[in-house]
Design a protein around this motif. Structure first.
Motif, PDB file in Angstrom:
ATOM      1  N   PHE A 471     -26.754  41.407 -25.420  1.00 57.22           N
ATOM      2  CA  PHE A 471     -26.350  40.447 -26.444  1.00 57.22           C
ATOM      3  C   PHE A 471     -27.459  40.232 -27.471  1.00 57.22           C
ATOM      4  N   GLN A 472     -28.700  40.470 -27.050  1.00 51.92           N
ATOM      5  CA  GLN A 472     -29.837  40.163 -27.910  1.00 51.92           C
ATOM      6  C   GLN A 472     -30.477  41.396 -28.538  1.00 51.92           C
ATOM      7  N   ALA A 473     -30.352  42.542 -27.875  1.00 55.14           N
ATOM      8  CA  ALA A 473     -30.951  43.774 -28.381  1.00 55.14           C
ATOM      9  C   ALA A 473     -30.009  44.938 -28.087  1.00 55.14           C
ATOM     10  N   ARG A 474     -29.915  45.857 -29.008  1.00 52.50           N
ATOM     11  CA  ARG A 474     -29.026  47.013 -28.861  1.00 52.50           C
ATOM     12  C   ARG A 474     -29.459  47.857 -27.671  1.00 52.50           C
ATOM     13  N   LEU A 475     -28.477  48.247 -26.824  1.00 55.95           N
ATOM     14  CA  LEU A 475     -28.801  49.042 -25.647  1.00 55.95           C
ATOM     15  C   LEU A 475     -28.909  50.533 -25.957  1.00 55.95           C
ATOM     16  N   GLY A 476     -28.105  51.032 -26.910  1.00 58.51           N
ATOM     17  CA  GLY A 476     -28.190  52.451 -27.261  1.00 58.51           C
ATOM     18  C   GLY A 476     -27.943  53.363 -26.067  1.00 58.51           C
ATOM     19  N   LYS A 477     -28.866  54.307 -25.834  1.00 54.30           N
ATOM     20  CA  LYS A 477     -28.734  55.225 -24.705  1.00 54.30           C
ATOM     21  C   LYS A 477     -29.051  54.555 -23.365  1.00 54.30           C
ATOM     22  N   ASP A 478     -29.579  53.349 -23.407  1.00 49.91           N
ATOM     23  CA  ASP A 478     -29.969  52.651 -22.181  1.00 49.91           C
ATOM     24  C   ASP A 478     -28.826  51.839 -21.590  1.00 49.91           C
ATOM     25  N   LYS A 479     -27.603  52.191 -21.910  1.00 50.18           N
ATOM     26  CA  LYS A 479     -26.458  51.465 -21.361  1.00 50.18           C
ATOM     27  C   LYS A 479     -26.468  51.576 -19.837  1.00 50.18           C
ATOM     28  N   PRO A 480     -26.102  50.504 -19.140  1.00 45.59           N
ATOM     29  CA  PRO A 480     -26.163  50.500 -17.677  1.00 45.59           C
ATOM     30  C   PRO A 480     -25.014  51.294 -17.056  1.00 45.59           C
ATOM     31  N   ARG A 481     -25.135  51.554 -15.773  1.00 39.89           N
ATOM     32  CA  ARG A 481     -24.047  52.191 -15.040  1.00 39.89           C
ATOM     33  C   ARG A 481     -22.905  51.193 -14.875  1.00 39.89           C
ATOM     34  N   PRO A 482     -21.704  51.506 -15.350  1.00 42.08           N
ATOM     35  CA  PRO A 482     -20.573  50.599 -15.121  1.00 42.08           C
ATOM     36  C   PRO A 482     -20.074  50.742 -13.683  1.00 42.08           C
ATOM     37  N   ILE A 483     -19.741  49.634 -13.057  1.00 46.67           N
ATOM     38  CA  ILE A 483     -19.213  49.637 -11.697  1.00 46.67           C
ATOM     39  C   ILE A 483     -17.716  49.368 -11.769  1.00 46.67           C
ATOM     40  N   LEU A 484     -16.909  50.317 -11.296  1.00 50.62           N
ATOM     41  CA  LEU A 484     -15.461  50.150 -11.271  1.00 50.62           C
ATOM     42  C   LEU A 484     -15.045  49.631  -9.903  1.00 50.62           C
ATOM     43  N   LEU A 485     -14.280  48.541  -9.897  1.00 46.82           N
ATOM     44  CA  LEU A 485     -13.780  47.956  -8.656  1.00 46.82           C
ATOM     45  C   LEU A 485     -12.278  48.178  -8.563  1.00 46.82           C
ATOM     46  N   LYS A 486     -11.850  48.721  -7.436  1.00 44.78           N
ATOM     47  CA  LYS A 486     -10.427  48.870  -7.147  1.00 44.78           C
ATOM     48  C   LYS A 486     -10.257  48.903  -5.639  1.00 44.78           C
ATOM     49  N   LEU A 487      -9.036  48.848  -5.203  1.00 45.19           N
ATOM     50  CA  LEU A 487      -8.780  48.864  -3.769  1.00 45.19           C
ATOM     51  C   LEU A 487      -8.961  50.263  -3.212  1.00 45.19           C
ATOM     52  N   SER A 488      -9.242  50.330  -1.920  1.00 47.99           N
ATOM     53  CA  SER A 488      -9.305  51.631  -1.254  1.00 47.99           C
ATOM     54  C   SER A 488      -7.926  52.267  -1.281  1.00 47.99           C
ATOM     55  N   ALA A 489      -7.873  53.570  -1.049  1.00 42.67           N
ATOM     56  CA  ALA A 489      -6.594  54.278  -1.063  1.00 42.67           C
ATOM     57  C   ALA A 489      -5.622  53.684  -0.048  1.00 42.67           C
ATOM     58  N   GLU A 490      -6.142  53.311   1.122  1.00 47.31           N
ATOM     59  CA  GLU A 490      -5.271  52.725   2.148  1.00 47.31           C
ATOM     60  C   GLU A 490      -4.691  51.397   1.682  1.00 47.31           C
ATOM     61  N   ASP A 491      -5.532  50.557   1.071  1.00 51.50           N
ATOM     62  CA  ASP A 491      -5.061  49.252   0.627  1.00 51.50           C
ATOM     63  C   ASP A 491      -4.134  49.375  -0.577  1.00 51.50           C
ATOM     64  N   GLN A 492      -4.401  50.328  -1.466  1.00 49.70           N
ATOM     65  CA  GLN A 492      -3.490  50.554  -2.592  1.00 49.70           C
ATOM     66  C   GLN A 492      -2.105  50.928  -2.081  1.00 49.70           C
ATOM     67  N   ASN A 493      -2.069  51.744  -1.055  1.00 52.58           N
ATOM     68  CA  ASN A 493      -0.783  52.148  -0.484  1.00 52.58           C
ATOM     69  C   ASN A 493      -0.085  50.957   0.164  1.00 52.58           C
ATOM     70  N   GLN A 494      -0.862  50.041   0.724  1.00 52.32           N
ATOM     71  CA  GLN A 494      -0.292  48.862   1.371  1.00 52.32           C
ATOM     72  C   GLN A 494       0.324  47.909   0.359  1.00 52.32           C
ATOM     73  N   VAL A 495      -0.297  47.775  -0.803  1.00 53.79           N
ATOM     74  CA  VAL A 495       0.207  46.848  -1.818  1.00 53.79           C
ATOM     75  C   VAL A 495       1.581  47.275  -2.311  1.00 53.79           C
ATOM     76  N   GLN A 496       1.767  48.566  -2.549  1.00 53.74           N
ATOM     77  CA  GLN A 496       3.036  49.109  -3.030  1.00 53.74           C
ATOM     78  C   GLN A 496       3.402  48.518  -4.396  1.00 53.74           C
ATOM     79  N   GLY A 497       4.260  49.210  -5.133  1.00 53.91           N
ATOM     80  CA  GLY A 497       4.721  48.717  -6.423  1.00 53.91           C
ATOM     81  C   GLY A 497       3.708  48.944  -7.525  1.00 53.91           C
ATOM     82  N   ASP A 498       4.192  48.857  -8.757  1.00 51.24           N
ATOM     83  CA  ASP A 498       3.345  49.094  -9.929  1.00 51.24           C
ATOM     84  C   ASP A 498       2.797  47.758 -10.437  1.00 51.24           C
ATOM     85  N   HIS A 499       1.900  47.150  -9.662  1.00 46.32           N
ATOM     86  CA  HIS A 499       1.342  45.853 -10.024  1.00 46.32           C
ATOM     87  C   HIS A 499       0.075  46.027 -10.860  1.00 46.32           C
TER      88      HIS A 499
END
Length: 607
Positions: A471-499
């Motif tokens: 917010f205070q200084a441009r990150l440029g090439k120093d952008k951080p690693r983005p962390i993607l959060l989602k359910l495990s394959a087993e839990d995604q299958n358990q949820v079912q439906g296009d939610h």
């Protein structure tokens, strides 16, 4: 280990012939393994990877185009020594990746849907030279990026290449996570349910709650609970249902208090809010009317009616899509300004300004000076305790502003007006940002998309800018690693439906420790400290009675400890609360160790 999962995807028929050299984007050799889930019975083999085929060739190839049109689809195929295809998987946008160099392998999960759904885990341990392995993984990540975004990786700017590639790969979990033992064992008790009659007459003596005609009194069920906000000063929860707002007391248990009925604007026309926010020490409620978004409506909670309408510009042309306090806890603490967001501009509004137009404009400036003409996709926004501003776009980008454009920057040494341009802009990954939240200090961003959450460290790694954020200084090439959060394959299958994920948020109070969201009928909480340490599977999911419309942690003041605050949930026709409980051991998922059995001929019951 490089890990990616594919949701609800049946195995493809083996390919009849290898992809043409022109279509192959990556090739490497290794051994093919499959994960065996042990039954735990005496004599059964342990859960680990077992060798299926040795000396296989892995090929990632671009899918054939249709009628000369370009395609961004890719397929991973595995070929044995005799030239036969033994496995074929099409890469899917719902992908996860992680890397553990010691095993020199790739690992993926396929979920076969149907009457008897099954989860299969596969892995290839590389036997090729290290430089071939590195090139294969690099090309695989490029392919996954193109599958996710439906765009060519060649178009990614030099400053964004590393950030975009890292988005396809989950972080390496740290062995030791600095999490307080009590926090690590904090889960949820069973739910407390309020599902009674909604009375047509409050004075009749009948209890009024969020129930939708459970006793068949003929009341309309065409409107549902849609929005929810919680007030710490008044210890009340407000739930929007059509043009009514149900008010709940929530000290010991969530109990219906009253209802603000027949909402209307200043002209007397029916108001069904599309967005609400508490304001003025939670004594007022700001709302947007989806039929007329050129004004922000101010509802006096005690008087139970709209008492003011705030415009943005003199001409009444700017449509407000969303708003947020000008500082994170501004609504609770009495801050008199807010940030109002349109499709291509964010400005401050101050109701103390005379006239219809309430936009905060520096001397000599006009609204046109802050409009970003090339931008038409602002979607959501949030602020920090110092007034730094983050904006998510419909293209999946996240923009960091020093503050609300045109307003004074309270975090600067010298008082200056915040510029209209973002200090840092992070590229998207093919999904619109539907919600955004920030830690109070602005060091972490939590963004919601339909299919995954994004957690991003905003700290600037430049030692010369120690303590600064994007917010205070441009990150440029120093952008951080983005962390993607989602359910495990087993839990995604358990949820079912296009939610789709509901807007994710941190807990209130000093020190953000948890993240809450929902998917269909499941409420999901991530342990934020585990996420920061790369343990993306550190979550709890709990099934509820029906699909969840919205949820949040109960609010506490900035100086209070909010990690034990319950979660309040709004379903279509009822409101529920999940209270916290300390378990004997951690209820959060941990990353499983990856082990391989290289012995050929092990007999296993794969059924």
């Amino acid at each position: 280990v490089y890990f990616f999962s594919v949701r609800s995807m049946a195995l493809q028929p083996p390919a009849s012939q290898r992809p043409a050299e022109a279509d192959a984007v990556a090739k490497a050799s290794g051994d093919l393994f499959k994960y065996y889930f042990s039954s735990g019975k005496p004599g059964d083999s342990p859960s680990m990877y077992y060798l299926l085929n040795s000396d296989v060739t892995c090929i990632v190839a671009r899918d054939a185009s249709e009628e000369g049109r370009s395609t961004f689809g890719h397929t991973l195929t595995i070929w044995n020594q005799k030239g036969a295809c033994v496995l074929s998987h099409q890469l899917h946008p719902d992908i996860e990746l992680r890397a553990l160099d010691p095993t020199r392998s790739i690992e993926w999960t396929s979920v076969v849907s149907g009457p008897d759904p099954a989860v299969h885990r596969w892995s290839v341990v590389f036997k090729c030279p290290k430089d071939v392995e590195v090139e294969f993984v690099y090309r695989l990540k490029r392919a996954i990026y193109e599958v996710m975004t439906c765009t060519s990786f060649d178009g990614v700017g030099a400053d964004d290449e590393a950030y975009c590639l890292e988005a396809t790969m989950q972080p390496v979990p740290q062995d030791a996570v600095d999490v307080d033992h009590e926090i690590d064992r904090l889960g949820f008790e069973d739910m407390h349910i309020r599902d009674e009659d909604r009375s047509d007459d409050e004075e009749s003596g009948d209890e009024v709650s969020t129930g939708a005609d459970p006793k068949g009194k003929g009341k309309s069920t065409s409107v549902f609970n849609s929005l929810l906000v919680d007030s710490r000063p008044h210890r009340k929860t407000f739930v929007v249902r059509g043009n009514n707002i149900s008010v709940f007391n929530r000290d010991e248990d969530i109990q219906f208090d009253t209802e603000i009925r027949n909402l209307a604007d200043m002209k007397g026309e029916t108001l069904n809010p599309s967005k609400i926010m508490l304001f003025d020490q939670d004594n007022k409620l700001l709302a947007l009317n989806p039929k007329d978004q050129k004004k922000v409506l101010c509802l006096d909670i005690e008087r139970q009616k709209v008492v003011e309408e705030w415009g943005v510009d003199q001409h009444g042309t700017v449509e407000v899509l969303s708003f947020t306090p000008s500082t994170k806890y501004g609504g609770m603490l009495g801050e008199q300004t807010i940030a109002a967001m349109a499709k291509n501009v964010v400005v401050g509004l101050d109701p103390r300004i005379s006239g219809v137009a309430k936009a905060v404009m520096p001397s000599g400036k006009a609204m046109e000076d802050y409009v970003q003409k090339s931008e038409k996709g602002f979607a959501c926004c949030a602020t920090t305790e110092n007034g730094h501003l983050a904006v998510g776009t419909s293209r999946g980008e996240i923009k960091f502003f020093t503050g609300v454009p045109g307003m004074r920057n309270r975090s600067a040494i010298r008082a200056t007006d915040c510029p209209k341009t973002a200090k840092t802009s992070l590229p998207g990954f093919g999904h619109a940002i539907t919600g955004i939240d920030l830690t109070a200090d602005g060091k972490w961003v939590l963004a919601t998309t339909a299919k995954y959450l994004l957690v991003i460290d905003t700290s600037n790694p430049d030692p010369m800018k120690k303590g600064d954020t994007g917010f205070q200084a441009r990150l440029g090439k120093d952008k951080p690693r983005p962390i993607l959060l989602k359910l495990s394959a087993e839990d995604q299958n358990q949820v079912q439906g296009d939610h789709q994920f509901t807007r994710a948020s941190f807990n209130f109070g000093k020190g953000e420790l948890f993240i809450v969201t929902s998917l269909g009928a499941y409420v999901i909480t991530w342990n934020f400290r585990m996420v920061q340490a790369g343990q993306t599977q550190g979550y709890i999911m709990k099934r509820t009675a029906s699909n969840i419309m919205t949820e949040q942690f109960l609010a506490v003041r900035p100086e209070e400890d909010g990690h034990q605050a319950p979660i309040v949930l709004a379903h279509k026709n009822d409101v529920r609360v999940l209270r916290r409980k300390v378990y004997e051991s951690s209820p959060y998922k941990k990353a499983r160790p990856t082990e391989f059995n290289h012995s050929p001929g092990v007999v296993l019951d794969w059924s």
